[in-house]
Design an enzyme around this catalytic site. Sequence first.
Site, PDB file in Angstrom:
ATOM      1  N   HIS A 188      21.608  28.960 -51.093  1.00  0.00           N
ATOM      2  CA  HIS A 188      21.367  27.971 -50.041  1.00  0.00           C
ATOM      3  C   HIS A 188      22.721  27.426 -49.582  1.00  0.00           C
ATOM      4  O   HIS A 188      23.645  27.290 -50.388  1.00  0.00           O
ATOM      5  CB  HIS A 188      20.485  26.838 -50.589  1.00  0.00           C
TER       6      HIS A 188
ATOM      7  N   GLU B 242      19.407  30.582 -42.088  1.00  0.00           N
ATOM      8  CA  GLU B 242      19.478  29.136 -41.902  1.00  0.00           C
ATOM      9  C   GLU B 242      20.835  28.754 -41.307  1.00  0.00           C
ATOM     10  O   GLU B 242      21.823  28.621 -42.057  1.00  0.00           O
ATOM     11  CB  GLU B 242      19.320  28.418 -43.244  1.00  0.00           C
TER      12      GLU B 242
ATOM     13  N   GLY C 168      18.872  19.962 -41.776  1.00  0.00           N
ATOM     14  CA  GLY C 168      18.832  18.515 -41.987  1.00  0.00           C
ATOM     15  C   GLY C 168      19.448  17.708 -40.854  1.00  0.00           C
ATOM     16  O   GLY C 168      19.680  16.509 -40.997  1.00  0.00           O
TER      17      GLY C 168
ATOM     18  N   SER D  82      15.698  22.482 -39.708  1.00  0.00           N
ATOM     19  CA  SER D  82      14.950  21.480 -38.943  1.00  0.00           C
ATOM     20  C   SER D  82      13.629  22.012 -38.371  1.00  0.00           C
ATOM     21  O   SER D  82      13.251  21.674 -37.245  1.00  0.00           O
ATOM     22  CB  SER D  82      15.822  20.903 -37.823  1.00  0.00           C
TER      23      SER D  82
HETATM   24  C1  PEP Z   1      16.565  23.651 -45.979  1.00  0.00           C
HETATM   25  O1  PEP Z   1      16.724  22.835 -46.869  1.00  0.00           O
HETATM   26  O2  PEP Z   1      16.648  24.843 -46.269  1.00  0.00           O
HETATM   27  C2  PEP Z   1      16.292  23.200 -44.620  1.00  0.00           C
HETATM   28  C3  PEP Z   1      16.123  24.089 -43.703  1.00  0.00           C
HETATM   29  O3  PEP Z   1      16.219  21.831 -44.420  1.00  0.00           O
HETATM   30  P1  PEP Z   1      15.634  21.088 -43.111  1.00  0.00           P
HETATM   31  O4  PEP Z   1      14.316  21.735 -42.777  1.00  0.00           O
HETATM   32  O5  PEP Z   1      15.499  19.665 -43.512  1.00  0.00           O
HETATM   33  O6  PEP Z   1      16.628  21.301 -42.001  1.00  0.00           O
END
Ligand code: PEP
Length: 269
Positions: free
Chosen positions: A106, A178, A184, A223
């Site tokens: 991550h 991601e 976030g 998000s």
């Molecule tokens: C994550 O923690 O992998 C993530 C995508 O967080 P968020 O959905 O809050 O952006």
Amino acid sequence: MTKTKIKKSIPRRPFVAGNWKMHRTASDTKILIEDIVQRVQKVATVDMVVCPPFTSLPAAAETLGRHSILALGAQNMHQTKEGAYTGEISGPMLRELGVRYVILGHSERRQYFSETDASVAVKAEAAVGYHLRPIVCVGETLAQREAGETNQVVETQIRGSLAHFPAAHLDELVIAYEPVWAIGTGKVATPKQANEVHHRIRKLLVTLFGEAGSSIRVIYGGSVKPDNAAELMAEADIDGALVGGASLDARSFFDIIEAARPVRASEND
Ligand code: PEP
């Protein structure tokens, strides 16, 4: 919530995982899991996973029971079976708690805990050896996107993070794209932006692994919320979502799962 369900043929089973990060004590976990389980009872066409903190895994497992439709995931794992690694948790320890998936690489672990493609590669290979299915995360920073380096960065991360991945376990692998700038922050990639990268990832997976590469789920994270999930998941190359903040609210998590659910022909006719 507005449901813009768009019909498309989905060869890969949708996959939605909630990354709780460092949120919820064990007792709070029970309450949240009970709420989620109640809502998802009738969802039969989406693979659903929750990834609470390590300390909440026993409470989550106990609340879920043995045959839950909601699988349990961890947020990290040490590659070694056991040993002098203070503060770490091993694959067999997770398996004994009923954990089936593990998030690896991550961006928060890459950023704050110095994880690299090389360390992710070692963990991903070890995970399948412990019967844990890896959710391997990749994604570019804002600076890298603005410099036009997105595809190159993501390709390097995938090649590096899967360097030792055993071909026999490809069907257990999930890739989470991601973009770091979307995690976030409330800044979600547009469906087109996300799908462009997913499409490149799909082509790379096929280049690396042949036909088997086309069945690996590639999910989007950054998000994802109930009001943007359906549009994202309507894209041809987006197979689901890794959800952070919105997975801490049972209703929001359920709405995102609903958005990932394949549309039956009759629902759109
Ligand atoms: C994550 O923690 O992998 C993530 C995508 O967080 P968020 O959905 O809050 O952006």
